[in-house]
Design an enzyme around this catalytic site. Structure first.
Site, PDB file in Angstrom:
ATOM      1  N   ARG A   1      -4.858  -1.384 -10.692  1.00 48.65           N
ATOM      2  CA  ARG A   1      -4.486   0.015 -10.490  1.00 48.65           C
ATOM      3  C   ARG A   1      -3.742   0.508 -11.732  1.00 48.65           C
ATOM      4  NH1 ARG A   1      -6.009   4.378  -7.550  1.00 48.65           N
ATOM      5  NH2 ARG A   1      -4.309   5.389  -6.429  1.00 48.65           N
TER       6      ARG A   1
ATOM      7  N   THR B   1     -15.389   8.105  -7.596  1.00 49.55           N
ATOM      8  CA  THR B   1     -14.999   6.708  -7.359  1.00 49.55           C
ATOM      9  C   THR B   1     -16.294   5.966  -7.053  1.00 49.55           C
ATOM     10  OG1 THR B   1     -12.864   7.323  -6.526  1.00 49.55           O
ATOM     11  CG2 THR B   1     -13.608   5.137  -5.890  1.00 49.55           C
TER      12      THR B   1
ATOM     13  N   THR C   1     -12.224   3.509 -10.020  1.00 51.46           N
ATOM     14  CA  THR C   1     -12.147   4.976 -10.024  1.00 51.46           C
ATOM     15  C   THR C   1     -11.462   5.541 -11.259  1.00 51.46           C
ATOM     16  OG1 THR C   1     -11.456   6.872  -8.676  1.00 51.46           O
ATOM     17  CG2 THR C   1      -9.901   5.070  -8.816  1.00 51.46           C
TER      18      THR C   1
ATOM     19  N   ASN D   1     -10.386   8.653 -10.303  1.00 53.32           N
ATOM     20  CA  ASN D   1      -9.899   9.617  -9.322  1.00 53.32           C
ATOM     21  C   ASN D   1     -10.870  10.785  -9.163  1.00 53.32           C
ATOM     22  OD1 ASN D   1      -8.267  10.452  -7.252  1.00 53.32           O
ATOM     23  ND2 ASN D   1      -6.906  11.638  -8.557  1.00 53.32           N
TER      24      ASN D   1
ATOM     25  N   SER E   1      -3.102   4.012  -3.109  1.00 51.57           N
ATOM     26  CA  SER E   1      -4.553   4.250  -3.141  1.00 51.57           C
ATOM     27  C   SER E   1      -5.126   4.157  -1.740  1.00 51.57           C
ATOM     28  CB  SER E   1      -5.194   3.180  -4.032  1.00 51.57           C
ATOM     29  OG  SER E   1      -6.599   3.272  -3.977  1.00 51.57           O
ATOM     30  N   SER E   2      -6.316   4.705  -1.587  1.00 51.92           N
ATOM     31  CA  SER E   2      -7.059   4.502  -0.334  1.00 51.92           C
ATOM     32  C   SER E   2      -8.202   3.515  -0.521  1.00 51.92           C
ATOM     33  CB  SER E   2      -7.639   5.832   0.157  1.00 51.92           C
ATOM     34  OG  SER E   2      -6.605   6.738   0.431  1.00 51.92           O
TER      35      SER E   2
ATOM     36  N   GLY F   1     -14.409   8.096  -1.800  1.00 50.04           N
ATOM     37  CA  GLY F   1     -14.223   9.231  -0.891  1.00 50.04           C
ATOM     38  C   GLY F   1     -12.780   9.625  -0.677  1.00 50.04           C
ATOM     39  N   GLY F   2     -11.881   9.216  -1.593  1.00 47.73           N
ATOM     40  CA  GLY F   2     -10.484   9.593  -1.426  1.00 47.73           C
ATOM     41  C   GLY F   2      -9.974   9.043  -0.108  1.00 47.73           C
TER      42      GLY F   2
HETATM   43  O1  DON Z   1      -7.282   5.527  -5.167  1.00 46.40           O
HETATM   44  C1  DON Z   1      -7.587   6.458  -4.437  1.00 46.40           C
HETATM   45  O2  DON Z   1      -7.404   6.458  -3.250  1.00 46.40           O
HETATM   46  C2  DON Z   1      -8.292   7.665  -5.050  1.00 46.40           C
HETATM   47  N1  DON Z   1      -7.892   7.820  -6.414  1.00 46.40           N
HETATM   48  C3  DON Z   1      -9.774   7.509  -4.907  1.00 46.40           C
HETATM   49  C4  DON Z   1     -10.487   8.728  -5.426  1.00 46.40           C
HETATM   50  C5  DON Z   1     -11.788   8.934  -4.805  1.00 46.40           C
HETATM   51  O3  DON Z   1     -12.276   8.186  -3.995  1.00 46.40           O
HETATM   52  C6  DON Z   1     -12.510  10.162  -5.242  1.00 46.40           C
HETATM   53  N2  DON Z   1     -13.626  10.459  -4.371  1.00 46.40           N
HETATM   54  N3  DON Z   1     -13.757  11.406  -3.687  1.00 46.40           N
END
Ligand code: DON
Length: 575
Positions: A110, A383, A401, A403, A454-455, A474-475
């Site tokens: 990370r 991502t 990712t 982001n 993070s997710s 997918g955030g």
């Molecule tokens: O680490 C995370 O949770 C986010 N930066 C991930 C970003 C992501 O999946 C973008 N997609 N929609």
């Protein structure tokens, strides 16, 4: 000799309504199972979001490499062909299973916060979150972790030299690849930001016009940077020429990184989270990912019901209620374990889950405000994730990712390195939602060297009969995509069905169940509304889940690539 047994090539996403899914049976037809299970998989399987990346990984297997060599090759190739999603200017999590030792390890690559990124640096003069700084340009970027992970995974776990694993990516960076519609679309939506920066214009406007599908994108500077990484390892990126150019670019655009922040970057090996769910051993991401804790909470809450026996509305209600509760705890408690004390053991315990389950009414939604927000804007799915199993039984689940779409938009001139905008994953202003509508408080406040929550949730699941490797972008929706994937495997689905499975999501705030168009029947939506849920059932499809699985009794491998992404590919090779 290895030969391609079965190629589950990318499938065009035929319809936005997901109606094609109606033809896939929920449960795989039961096959007469041989009594014994195989000790090793019959070959290798790789699923990734781009065919060139899957191919680069298979090239390593053909050259005698293992899953870890393949992971490095896939990761580096995705960094070249999916700049919209991930890259060596970003970070990621690698979940590894080493068949020789039987151990699982979580390689945390990370990004870290630079010292200059104080909370004040992200506030406007009237004390609001400065969204531009949080998501665009030099202030939004954390110190990259992915290059260090490539070196670490290759040197500690691989069989082939790092140079061999990086060679396919270097070639494609130099010679170019065909731009696909998602890259063109993403560029169009980020264009105004990206074209602020000289280095970015040099890459993406090299021929004077923005990238268009069907054209070839060459990245000679990125090829040189990857070559330096191949030749010099860690120092090739974090010290010397490349590091100097990164520092200069951040400075030129008004930000500040210290040279020691780059040279001092280290990946961390962490113990993954392990827990059981209905006969499965689940191995998943620990903090600084929030995903594993949330998945453990949700599944242990859900384990109290026989979900299969319930109708769709009831099942969706209970899943959404478990999501609501896990996301609430994410907001309050989770952050970087090197900086904050977190009640992880309690949050992931069966007793805690039992208490949470008891608070769920069988037929009434719990208003989120009773659990103690503002709306989440929908982002495109960036991502990227890939999943690998090899013939020795090694496995890799990586989510990586930059982001948001094309990260910060800032390419450091002369390096081809597009910097991430991961700083937005910190709670830059307590209680103010980030780009994914999730918020946080002190546990996830920025601090020098700290990793943002993070997710990303790379995961393994194993029973006596089956093994699966899965993950997704997918955030905040990553967590619920992986949850639904696990439930799909538990329902007996195959890898491709799991990747295609319709999606729903709830993240506590905003207090709404979102569902892909066609994922819930109109009757279910009505029934959920009658229970007090707000339902937005008209969302366009989201996610890009990549998964591979091994049926130990039949001794067969299957790859599943998300049909929502037409350029993904899953492939199986047997000896
Ligand atoms: O680490 C995370 O949770 C986010 N930066 C991930 C970003 C992501 O999946 C973008 N997609 N929609």
């Amino acid at each position: 000799m290895l030969k391609t047994l079965r190629v589950l090539a990318s499938q065009a996403f035929l319809t936005a309504s997901l109606s094609f899914l109606a033809t896939s049976p929920l449960h795989a037809a039961p096959k007469p199972a041989p009594a014994k299970t195989a000790a090793h998989p019959p070959g290798a399987a790789i699923a990734s979001a781009h065919a060139l990346a899957t191919q680069a990984g298979m090239d390593m297997i053909r050259q005698g490499g293992n899953a870890f060599d393949a992971a490095v090759a896939v990761s580096a190739m995705l960094s070249v062909v999916e700049p919209i999603s991930s890259g060596i200017g970003g970070g990621g999590f690698f979940l590894l299973h080493d068949a020789k030792t039987g151990k699982d390890v979580f390689v945390d690559a990370r990004e870290t916060s630079p010292e200059s990124a104080t909370p004040q640096a992200f506030l406007t003069p009237d004390g609001q979150l400065d969204n531009d700084r949080a998501t665009n340009g030099p202030w939004s970027a954390g110190i990259p972790g992915l290059p260090a992970a490539l070196v670490h995974v290759s040197q500690k776990y691989g069989r082939l030299p790092l140079k061999t694993a990086l060679a396919p990516a270097i070639r494609v960076a130099r010679e170019g690849f065909e731009i696909y519609p998602r890259l063109e679309r993403g560029y169009a939506s980020r264009r105004a930001v990206m074209e602020r920066y000289r280095g970015t214009r040099e890459v993406f406007l090299a021929d004077g016009t923005p990238p268009r599908a069907g054209e070839i994108l060459k990245q000679p500077d990125l090829a040189n940077t990857l070559q330096l990484l191949a030749d010099k390892g860690f120092d090739g990126f974090y010290k010397g020429e490349v590091a100097n150019r990164l520092l200069a670019a951040v400075k030129e655009e008004g930000g500040h990184w210290r040279a020691e922040e780059l040279s001092g970057y280290r990946v961390k090996e962490r113990e993954p989270l392990h827990f059981k769910y209905r006969g499965w051993d689940i191995t998943t991401a620990p903090p600084p990912s929030s995903g594993g804790v949330a998945i453990a909470q949700m599944l242990q809450i859900l384990a109290g019901w026989d979900l299969e026996s319930l109708d769709e509305a009831k099942r969706t209600h209970l899943i959404a209620e478990s999501m609501r509760r896990a996301f609430r705890d994410r907001t309050i408690y989770l952050g970087d374990p090197d900086f904050v004390k977190m009640p992880v053991a309690r949050l992931t315990s069966a007793d805690y889950a039992a208490g949470q389950r008891a608070s769920i009414h069988p037929s009434k939604a719990t208003p989120s405000e009773l659990l103690s927000g503002p709306p989440a804007p929908l982002e495109d799915d960036e991502t990227t994730h890939y999943s690998i199993i090899d013939a020795q039984g090694n496995r890799v689940s990586t989510t990586q990712t930059v982001n948001l779409l094309y990260g910060s938009g800032l390419v450091a001139p002369g390096t081809g390195v597009l910097l991430n905008d991961e700083m937005d994953d910190f709670a830059l202003r307590p209680g103010t939602p980030n780009a994914f509508g999730v918020m946080g408080f002190a546990a996830n406040a920025p601090a020098p060297g700290k990793r943002m929550l993070s997710s990303m949730t790379p995961t393994f699941m194993e029973s006596g009969d089956r093994l699966a490797v899965l993950g997704a972008p997918g955030g905040s929706r990553i967590i619920t995509e992986v949850l639904l994937g696990i439930l799909g495997y538990d329902d007996g689905m195959g890898a491709q069905q799991v990747a295609a499975k319709p999606r729903i999501h709830h993240q506590w705030m905003p207090d709404v169940i979102t569902a892909e168009q066609g994922a819930l029947s109109p009757e279910t939506v009505k029934a959920l509304e009658a229970m007090g849920h707000k339902v937005n059932a008209g969302e366009k499809p989201w996610g890009n889940l990549q998964t591979v699985s091994w049926d130990k009794r039949a001794n067969t491998l299957e790859g599943g690539t998300d049909p929502r992404n037409p350029v993904g590919k899953a492939e199986v090779l047997v000896k």
